[in-house]
Design an enzyme around this catalytic site. Structure first.
Site, PDB file in Angstrom:
ATOM      1  N   GLU A 417       0.701  -1.187   0.043  1.00  0.00           N
ATOM      2  CA  GLU A 417       0.061   0.001   0.025  1.00  0.00           C
ATOM      3  C   GLU A 417       0.900   1.238   0.012  1.00  0.00           C
ATOM      4  OE1 GLU A 417      -2.451  -3.477   1.552  1.00  0.00           O
ATOM      5  OE2 GLU A 417      -0.400  -2.707   2.015  1.00  0.00           O
ATOM      6  N   PHE A 440      -8.861  -2.720   0.216  1.00  0.00           N
ATOM      7  CA  PHE A 440      -9.708  -2.687   1.319  1.00  0.00           C
ATOM      8  C   PHE A 440      -9.317  -1.388   2.313  1.00  0.00           C
ATOM      9  CE2 PHE A 440     -10.244  -6.971   0.601  1.00  0.00           C
ATOM     10  CZ  PHE A 440     -11.888  -7.111   0.436  1.00  0.00           C
ATOM     11  N   ALA A 441     -10.189  -0.610   2.526  1.00  0.00           N
ATOM     12  CA  ALA A 441     -10.065   0.697   3.575  1.00  0.00           C
ATOM     13  C   ALA A 441      -9.155   0.082   4.667  1.00  0.00           C
ATOM     14  CB  ALA A 441     -11.149   1.263   4.011  1.00  0.00           C
ATOM     15  N   TYR A 443      -6.731  -1.870   5.107  1.00  0.00           N
ATOM     16  CA  TYR A 443      -5.336  -1.824   4.824  1.00  0.00           C
ATOM     17  C   TYR A 443      -4.810  -0.620   4.078  1.00  0.00           C
ATOM     18  CZ  TYR A 443      -7.201  -6.725   5.578  1.00  0.00           C
ATOM     19  OH  TYR A 443      -7.610  -7.875   6.034  1.00  0.00           O
ATOM     20  N   PRO A 446      -0.718   1.143   5.970  1.00  0.00           N
ATOM     21  CA  PRO A 446       0.774   1.327   5.411  1.00  0.00           C
ATOM     22  C   PRO A 446       1.198   2.238   4.446  1.00  0.00           C
ATOM     23  CG  PRO A 446      -0.185  -1.219   5.482  1.00  0.00           C
ATOM     24  CD  PRO A 446      -1.383  -0.257   5.809  1.00  0.00           C
ATOM     25  N   HIS A 486     -12.289  -6.052   7.209  1.00  0.00           N
ATOM     26  CA  HIS A 486     -13.065  -5.788   5.895  1.00  0.00           C
ATOM     27  C   HIS A 486     -14.089  -4.837   5.897  1.00  0.00           C
ATOM     28  CE1 HIS A 486     -10.447  -9.357   5.343  1.00  0.00           C
ATOM     29  NE2 HIS A 486     -10.314  -9.046   3.960  1.00  0.00           N
TER      30      HIS A 486
END
Length: 696
Positions: A417, A440-441, A443, A446, A486
Site C-alpha cells: 500500500e 480495502f480501507a 489496509y 501502510p 474488511h
C-alpha cells in the site's frame, strides 16, 4: 556486487577537476560559515554535506535536464553541482519569501525545482527513507511513457533516469524495501545513491542494521550494486559516468553504496560534540584535501588552490549577508497559497440521465468511467492489488480492463500500500495520470505515511511547482459480515490530511461523475466506494442503482446534492428535519423517510473535502433541526466535528441541538451478523432518533 576498479587520476580534465574543487570549497565554506555565525543561522534547523561533497558533486555535475533527482536533507553540495547558487540555498536556510524551493515553507536542502535547463526535483519530505517510493515512481513513469511512445524529442535523445539519494540508516525503512522490490521486478531506470557515513543520528550502523545497504540491495535480483569510496571525487565521477551511461542504454536499476565521513553535525540541532567520539578518524577522510592533492599532482600550485578557497569563501560570506537581509514571507499573502491546484471541473456537465440509457449498479458505473478514461487519456493507467490479469479486482471493478488495454496500463502490484500510494507522486511528476487502488480501507494504513508526508504536501511545500494528480480508489464500509478487517470506515482519519480531497458517492450516477472529475482534478483525490452499494444487494439500497450518465458526465468536487426534498408545506410549518449524510447513510435515511412522509430532507454531501458548507448552511436555515449521520463510530468523528461546526456557526437558526448518529464506539466491527447489526446504524434506529428530534 562490484567495487570501482583502479582509477587513473589523470583521466578527468583539469578544468572539470578545478570546477569540482571550486564547488567543494563553496560547500565547505557554507558549512563552516553556518557554524561560525550560528547566532545568525541557528533559528532554523539545517544540515550540511560536509564530508559527503565528493560523491554529491560527482552526481550533480553529470545529471541532465531530462533527469529527475530526489536529494535528501544533507545534499547541499549536490544542489551546488546541479547549478544552484549559495544565495538560493541560503534563502531557504533563512526561510525567506524568495526561497526558490518552497517560499520559506520547508527546511534547508529540501528542494523542489522545476527549471527547464536543470534536472527536475519533485518535492519530498524530511521523513527518512520516504523518498525512495516517489523517486521509484518517477522511474516507473519514465518507463511507462517510454513504452507508450510519449517521450519528448529531448527525452528520446537522452533517455532520462531517476536518482534517489538516501542515507544508509534510512535503508532500513519498509518503504525502501517496497521501492527496491518494484524497481527490481519491473527494471525501472532508477539509481539509488546511498551515502553511508556510519551514523543515523546518534545510532551507529551496527545498532541499526544487520548488513549495509550494498548487502541488503544485493538480495533483490535485478538491481546491480556498486561500491565506491565516496571521498574520492575522481573515482566517484568515473563510476557515476559509467553507471549513468549504462542506465541510459540498458534501462535498469542500480544502487551505489558510497562510504563517506560525517564531518559536521547531524543537524544544527543535534550537535556532534554531544555524542561523537570518532571525529578525528573521520577528519582523515575529508574529501577536500584529497581533491586538492589530485590537482597538485596535475600541476596546480598551492597559491592557486588558496586563491580558489578565498574566492569561494568571500562569495559565500556575501551571499549569507544578502540572504539574511532578504524579505520574509508575508503571512497575509503567502500562508494560504498553493493549498489546491485549480481544477478544470467547477460545474456539473454532461447528461446525468440521457434519454434511452439503462440503469446500472455502482460498480459498473465506475468500471465504465475508468474504461472511458483509459481510452481517452494515453497517460492514464490503473494499478493496485489484483486489478490486473483475469480477476480485474476482487469486486470486479476493473473487469476485462487489463485484457483491453494491456498489462502495461492495467496491472497488479505486490501487496504494498505504501508503494501504491507514494508512487503517484513520481508518476504525476513525469506527466502520468495514475489511478490506483487500495483493496480495502482496512489496509490503507501502510500507505498513510506516504499520503501524509509525500502526496498531500507536495503542492503546498513546493510552492505550487509539483501538484500530485492521483486518483486513489478505496473500497470501504460494512456489509454482509465482513468482520473486523474488511468493514472499516476511515474517512475521519483521511480528512485530517490537508491537501487531499475525499469524495464518497452514494449512487451510480454520482460514482461515474465524481470518478471522472476526480481523475481530471490536478490534486490527490481519494474516492471512497462503499462495498455494500456496489451491486445494491444490501436491503434498502436500491436507490444506488440508477440511469447511467453520459461518458463525459462530471460532478464537481465540493458540491452537495439534495437527494430527497421535504414537503414544502411541512417546511413552512416547521415539521421537518435535515439529515446531512453520505454513502450508506443516504439509504438508511431513505428508509427512515418512508416512516416520516414529507418530514425528512436528505443532503448527500458527496464530497467530504472540499465540503459544500453553503448547502449545509442553507439547509439548516430552512429546517432548523439537523441530524448528521455517518457509518463511522460517531465519537471523535468527522460527523461529530461537522455537528459542532453547525452548532456554533448556525446557532441562531436552530430549534434543537444538532444531533449525531453513527456506529457504536467499539474498537472494531464484529464478524457475527447480529453483533454487526447491533453496532451499525439502520433505518429503524434512525427513525426513532428523528422522531425524537422532531418532537424537540
Amino acid at each position: 556486487m562490484s567495487t570501482s576498479p583502479n582509477i587513473d587520476k589523470t583521466i578527468l580534465s583539469q578544468a572539470l577537476l578545478e570546477k569540482a574543487y571550486s564547488l567543494m570549497c563553496t560547500a565547505a565554506a557554507m558549512s563552516d560559515l553556518y557554524e561560525e555565525r550560528k547566532t545568525m543561522t541557528a533559528k532554523y534547523v539545517h544540515a550540511t554535506a560536509r564530508g559527503h561533497e565528493a560523491i554529491q558533486l560527482a552526481l550533480g555535475m553529470q545529471l541532465r535536464p531530462v533527469d529527475f533527482v530526489s536529494p535528501y536533507y544533507r545534499d547541499d553540495a549536490l544542489l551546488l553541482g546541479l547549478g544552484m547558487t549559495p544565495y538560493e540555498l541560503m534563502l531557504q536556510l533563512f526561510a525567506k519569501r524568495d526561497d526558490p524551493f518552497s517560499g520559506g515553507r520547508t527546511y534547508y536542502a529540501h528542494p523542489s525545482l522545476r527549471r527547464e535547463h536543470m534536472p527536475k526535483i519533485p518535492h519530498q519530505s524530511s521523513s527518512t527513507g520516504m523518498q525512495a517510493i516517489p523517486a521509484t515512481g518517477v522511474a516507473q513513469g519514465i518507463q511507462y511513457r517510454e513504452r507508450q511512445g510519449l517521450l519528448s524529442p529531448a527525452e528520446r535523445e537522452t533517455p532520462p533516469v531517476s536518482v534517489c539519494s538516501i542515507g544508509d540508516g534510512a535503508m532500513t525503512e519498509g518503504e525502501v524495501a517496497e521501492a527496491l522490490q518494484m524497481a527490481a521486478l519491473h527494471q525501472y531506470p532508477v539509481l539509488y545513491l546511498v551515502q553511508d557515513n556510519g551514523w543515523g543520528i546518534s545510532a551507529r550502523g551496527e545498532e541499526m542494521y544487520a548488513q549495509d545497504a550494498a548487502a541488503f540491495a544485493a538480495g533483490f535480483a535485478g538491481i546491480e550494486v556498486r561500491e565506491v569510496d565516496g571521498t574520492d571525487f575522481v573515482a566517484c565521477y568515473q563510476l557515476l559516468a559509467e553507471v549513468l551511461d549504462l542506465m541510459r542504454q540498458e534501462r535498469r536499476p542500480f544502487l551505489i553504496h558510497a562510504r563517506v565521513p560525517l564531518l559536521s553535525h547531524h543537524t544544527s540541532g543535534v550537535r556532534r560534540e554531544w555524542y561523537r567520539t570518532d571525529l578525528e578518524a573521520h577528519q582523515t577522510r575529508d574529501p577536500l584535501p584529497q581533491l586538492a592533492a589530485t590537482l597538485k599532482a596535475q600541476g596546480l600550485g598551492a597559491d592557486a588552490l588558496k586563491e580558489t578557497q578565498d574566492r569561494c569563501r568571500a562569495a559565500v560570506v556575501e551571499a549569507l549577508e544578502q540572504a539574511h537581509q532578504a524579505e520574509d514571507p508575508r503571512p497575509e499573502e503567502d500562508l494560504h497559497t498553493f493549498i489546491y491546484a485549480p481544477t478544470p471541473v467547477t460545474e456539473e456537465a454532461g447528461e446525468r440521465e440521457p434519454a434511452g440509457a439503462e440503469p446500472v449498479v455502482m460498480v459498473d458505473a465506475a468500471l465504465h468511467a475508468v474504461d472511458r478514461i483509459l481510452a481517452e487519456f494515453p497517460e492514464s493507467l490503473l494499478y493496485g492489488q489484483d486489478v490486473g490479469g483475469e480477476l480485474g479486482g476482487v469486486f470486479r471493478e476493473a473487469a476485462l480492463l487489463a485484457k483491453r488495454y494491456g498489462d502495461q496500463r492495467v496491472f497488479n502490484t505486490p501487496i504494498q500500500e505504501g508503494y501504491i500510494i507514494g508512487s503517484t507522486v513520481g508518476m504525476s511528476a513525469v506527466g502520468c495520470k495514475p489511478i490506483v487502488e487500495v483493496q480495502f480501507a482496512d489496509y490503507f494504513w501502510p500507505g498513510f505515511n506516504q499520503l501524509f508526508a509525500e502526496v498531500s504536501r507536495s503542492y503546498y511545500l513546493s510552492h505550487g511547482k509539483w501538484p500530485v494528480q492521483a486518483l486513489i480508489r478505496v473500497p470501504i464500509g460494512a456489509y454482509g459480515s465482513g468482520g473486523p478487517f474488511h468493514s472499516s470506515s476511515i474517512e475521519s482519519t483521511l480528512l485530517t490530511v490537508r491537501g487531499t480531497k475525499v469524495v464518497y458517492p452514494s449512487n451510480a450516477a454520482d460514482m461515474k461523475g465524481l470518478l471522472r472529475a476526480a481523475f481530471l482534478d490536478p490534486n490527490p483525490v481519494i474516492l471512497l466506494e462503499h462495498k455494500g452499494l456496489y451491486w445494491s444487494k444490501v436491503p434498502g439500497s436500491k436507490a444506488a442503482r440508477c440511469v447511467e450518465p453520459s461518458d463525459d458526465y462530471v460532478v464537481p468536487l465540493g458540491k452537495a446534492r439534495t437527494f430527497l426534498a421535504a414537503d414544502p408545506a411541512k417546511v413552512e410549518t416547521g415539521e421537518t428535519v435535515l439529515v446531512v449524510t453520505y454513502g450508506m447513510g443516504v439509504h438508511w435515511t431513505l428508509q427512515a423517510a418512508e416512516q416520516l412522509p414529507g418530514q425528512v430532507e436528505i443532503l448527500d454531501l458527496r464530497s467530504l473535502e472540499p465540503l459544500d458548507w453553503p448547502a449545509i448552511e442553507a439547509g439548516v436555515k430552512a429546517h432548523n433541526r439537523v441530524m448528521v449521520l455517518t457509518e463511522e463510530s460517531w465519537r471523535n468523528s468527522f460527523a461529530e466535528s461537522l455537528a459542532g461546526r453547525i452548532g456554533s456557526r448556525c446557532f441562531t437558526w436552530l430549534d434543537a441541538p444538532v444531533q449525531v448518529m453513527g456506529a457504536e464506539n467499539t474498537p472494531a466491527i464484529p464478524l457475527n451478523s447480529d453483533l454487526e447489526a447491533a453496532m451499525l446504524p439502520n433505518g429503524a434506529k434512525l427513525t426513532q432518533r428523528l422522531q425524537a428530534l422532531l418532537a424537540w
